[in-house]
Design a protein around this motif. Structure first.
Motif, mmCIF file in Angstrom:
data_model
loop_
_atom_site.group_PDB
_atom_site.id
_atom_site.type_symbol
_atom_site.label_atom_id
_atom_site.label_comp_id
_atom_site.label_asym_id
_atom_site.label_seq_id
_atom_site.Cartn_x
_atom_site.Cartn_y
_atom_site.Cartn_z
ATOM 1 N N PRO A 15 48.381 42.233 42.904
ATOM 2 C CA PRO A 15 47.140 42.140 42.139
ATOM 3 C C PRO A 15 45.968 42.906 42.768
ATOM 4 C CG PRO A 15 47.296 40.256 43.589
ATOM 5 C CD PRO A 15 48.461 41.144 43.916
ATOM 6 N N THR A 48 38.855 42.568 33.177
ATOM 7 C CA THR A 48 39.450 42.801 31.861
ATOM 8 C C THR A 48 38.408 43.212 30.835
ATOM 9 O OG1 THR A 48 39.316 40.432 31.418
ATOM 10 C CG2 THR A 48 41.428 41.284 32.182
ATOM 11 N N GLU A 68 41.129 38.818 35.391
ATOM 12 C CA GLU A 68 42.277 38.033 35.823
ATOM 13 C C GLU A 68 42.089 37.613 37.272
ATOM 14 O OE1 GLU A 68 47.138 38.647 35.773
ATOM 15 O OE2 GLU A 68 45.833 39.905 34.550
ATOM 16 N N TRP A 69 42.287 36.315 37.551
ATOM 17 C CA TRP A 69 42.037 35.736 38.875
ATOM 18 C C TRP A 69 40.572 35.892 39.260
ATOM 19 C CZ3 TRP A 69 46.136 33.060 40.746
ATOM 20 C CH2 TRP A 69 47.417 33.439 40.341
ATOM 21 N N GLN A 100 37.446 30.611 38.072
ATOM 22 C CA GLN A 100 38.489 31.631 37.973
ATOM 23 C C GLN A 100 39.497 31.285 36.881
ATOM 24 O OE1 GLN A 100 37.559 30.156 40.833
ATOM 25 N NE2 GLN A 100 37.556 31.584 42.549
ATOM 26 N N TRP A 102 42.453 33.458 33.855
ATOM 27 C CA TRP A 102 43.065 34.715 33.422
ATOM 28 C C TRP A 102 42.321 35.148 32.166
ATOM 29 C CZ3 TRP A 102 49.019 33.353 33.976
ATOM 30 C CH2 TRP A 102 49.328 33.299 35.340
ATOM 31 N N ASN A 104 40.451 37.133 29.293
ATOM 32 C CA ASN A 104 40.781 38.368 28.578
ATOM 33 C C ASN A 104 39.601 39.004 27.862
ATOM 34 O OD1 ASN A 104 43.653 38.175 29.074
ATOM 35 N ND2 ASN A 104 43.707 36.525 27.563
ATOM 36 N N ASN A 122 40.822 33.105 27.139
ATOM 37 C CA ASN A 122 41.578 32.871 28.367
ATOM 38 C C ASN A 122 43.066 32.832 28.013
ATOM 39 O OD1 ASN A 122 42.070 32.322 31.082
ATOM 40 N ND2 ASN A 122 40.618 30.643 31.190
ATOM 41 N N PHE A 123 43.916 32.400 28.952
ATOM 42 C CA PHE A 123 45.350 32.422 28.713
ATOM 43 C C PHE A 123 45.854 31.167 28.013
ATOM 44 C CE2 PHE A 123 49.689 33.837 29.827
ATOM 45 C CZ PHE A 123 49.518 35.178 29.578
ATOM 46 N N VAL A 210 43.264 30.374 40.398
ATOM 47 C CA VAL A 210 42.866 30.094 39.023
ATOM 48 C C VAL A 210 42.571 28.604 38.915
ATOM 49 C CG1 VAL A 210 43.658 29.874 36.642
ATOM 50 C CG2 VAL A 210 44.083 31.977 37.881
ATOM 51 N N PHE A 213 42.483 27.617 32.752
ATOM 52 C CA PHE A 213 43.230 28.452 31.807
ATOM 53 C C PHE A 213 42.705 28.310 30.376
ATOM 54 C CE2 PHE A 213 46.756 28.184 35.017
ATOM 55 C CZ PHE A 213 46.894 29.547 35.225
#
Length: 402
Positions: A15, A48, A68-69, A100, A102, A104, A122-123, A210, A213
């Motif tokens: 990463p 991102t 991300e992170w 923190q 992920w 987007n 987010n994820f 993270v 999420f």
């Protein structure tokens, strides 16, 4: 207008990320001014998306960055004693150092009393891993076997501590020398993060976390900013593309997502169908709108809205390895006028019966890899709008009402 360039990831070295930069546009020639105006941008992380926005309402254009992170990162625009622009990282002072995710995408929307409000993709929570401020997902990365390739190792909290996410075979395949360290599966299953690495392993390694999420709504309050989870319907898959409806009824927001690129043991994140959300500004409550006709069940990515000549909205969705989809919002019976923003204009204040009723921002780059129309339908009920550009200049447009 200066240009922000976000560093994402170094090819083949996840990463690790290249540095981000702020470039000054001087008649089409770009000069790197990062070290002078924003030293913190040199090592932001795996960016991102980012938008220029006035998140603290002081009239100066700030920078909001996610990745991300990465935490939700607030870069506040201030002036030096000589009047030069400087960007200060105020993420910690806002209390978001442990945000923190992920992340987007970012999409500005209209908040109550004109307060800055943002939709953050987010994820999602429908994934293998669970994360919280007390129990984050952690990644430790380094070239552990000296083969010029970074080896990332993820850990998650399971009951009494942090354990590796990947199984023994996967990790030994990544770093063959660990075969002699983890001789038995039963022993490997009991190894926590604290005992996983040797002291030399951790030298010059990086650790990322993270804590969250959840796709969320970020909104300004009297004491700073707060983060509120979006409804469960939006948490069942990653959220990438987002758009705000410019319709004249209640404000609506559209999201698309899904991700098929996981390893076999994880499987696809494919439960998302696209969502339409309704935002109630009085208490920032969010509801979903079912039977809307908006359906994107593939790998939705970018989502952009276009304003047609009759004031109707068209939404264009791109899908990874899939067809482009187009949706048209049904027209309101109310008559509208169309307002086209100039090149450097980004914020519109709406007034009705002498009162400020809504503030919206239209930055370049909205949501995930997309840019929506800068042509805005104006209700016949609106008496005037005040439009601001990135330099703080304002112009007022009056509308004759019968």
């Amino acid at each position: 207008m200066d240009l922000f360039v976000g560093g994402r990831v170094r090819p083949g070295n996840y990463p690790l990320s290249p540095r981000s930069a702020i470039l000054k546009n001087e008649g089409g020639t770009f000069t790197d001014i990062t070290a002078a105006v924003c030293p913190d941008c040199m090592a932001l992380g795996m960016v991102t998306t980012a938008i220029w926005t006035d998140f603290d309402k002081d009239g100066l254009i700030d920078l909001l960055v996610v990745g991300e992170w990465m935490p939700i990162t607030f870069l506040k625009h201030t002036k030096s004693p000589l009047g030069e622009s400087v960007f200060e990282n105020v993420t910690t002072s806002y209390g978001f150092e442990n945000s923190q995710g992920w992340w987007n995408s970012i999409l500005p929307t209209s908040g109550p009393k004109g307060n800055p409000t943002y939709l953050l993709g987010n994820f999602g929570k429908n994934i293998r891993w669970k994360a919280s401020e007390q129990s984050p997902v952690i990644m430790v990365a380094k070239d552990f076997d000296g083969n010029q390739s970074i080896d990332p190792v993820m850990f998650q909290y399971l009951g009494d501590g942090m354990y590796p996410v990947a199984g023994r075979d996967a990790l030994v395949g990544q770093v063959p020398s660990w075969k002699n360290r983890f001789l038995k599966y039963a022993e490997f299953a009991q190894i926590k993060k604290e005992a996983f690495f040797t002291k030399s392993d951790l030298e010059n390694s990086i650790e990322l976390k993270v804590h969250n999420f959840s796709s969320s709504l970020l909104f300004k309050t009297e004491n700073g900013f707060e983060l509120k989870e979006l409804p469960n319907e939006t948490q069942i898959s990653p959220v990438f593309g987002m758009a705000v409806s410019q319709g004249l009824r209640s404000q609506q927001m559209l999201t698309v997502g899904n991700f098929y690129g996981n390893e076999t043991i994880t499987g696809r994140y494919d439960t998302g169908k696209g969502e339409v959300l309704s935002l109630n500004h009085n208490d920032l409550s969010i509801g979903t709108i079912h039977n809307s006709g908006f359906n994107v069940d593939g790998e939705g990515r970018a989502l952009a809205s276009l304003t047609m000549g009759d004031g109707s909205q068209v939404y264009i969705v791109s899908q990874h390895q899939g067809a482009v989809k187009v949706f048209k919002e049904q027209l309101s019976k109310e008559e509208v006028e169309l307002l086209v923003l100039e090149k450097d204009e980004f914020k519109v204040e709406y007034y009705q019966e002498g009162n400020l009723i809504r503030v919206e921002e239209f930055p370049y780059g909205q949501g995930y890899l997309s840019q929506s129309s800068r042509k805005i339908p104006i209700s016949k009920r609106i008496e005037k709008v005040v439009i601001s550009d990135f330099a703080g200049n304002k112009r007022t447009v009056l509308f004759e009402r019968k």
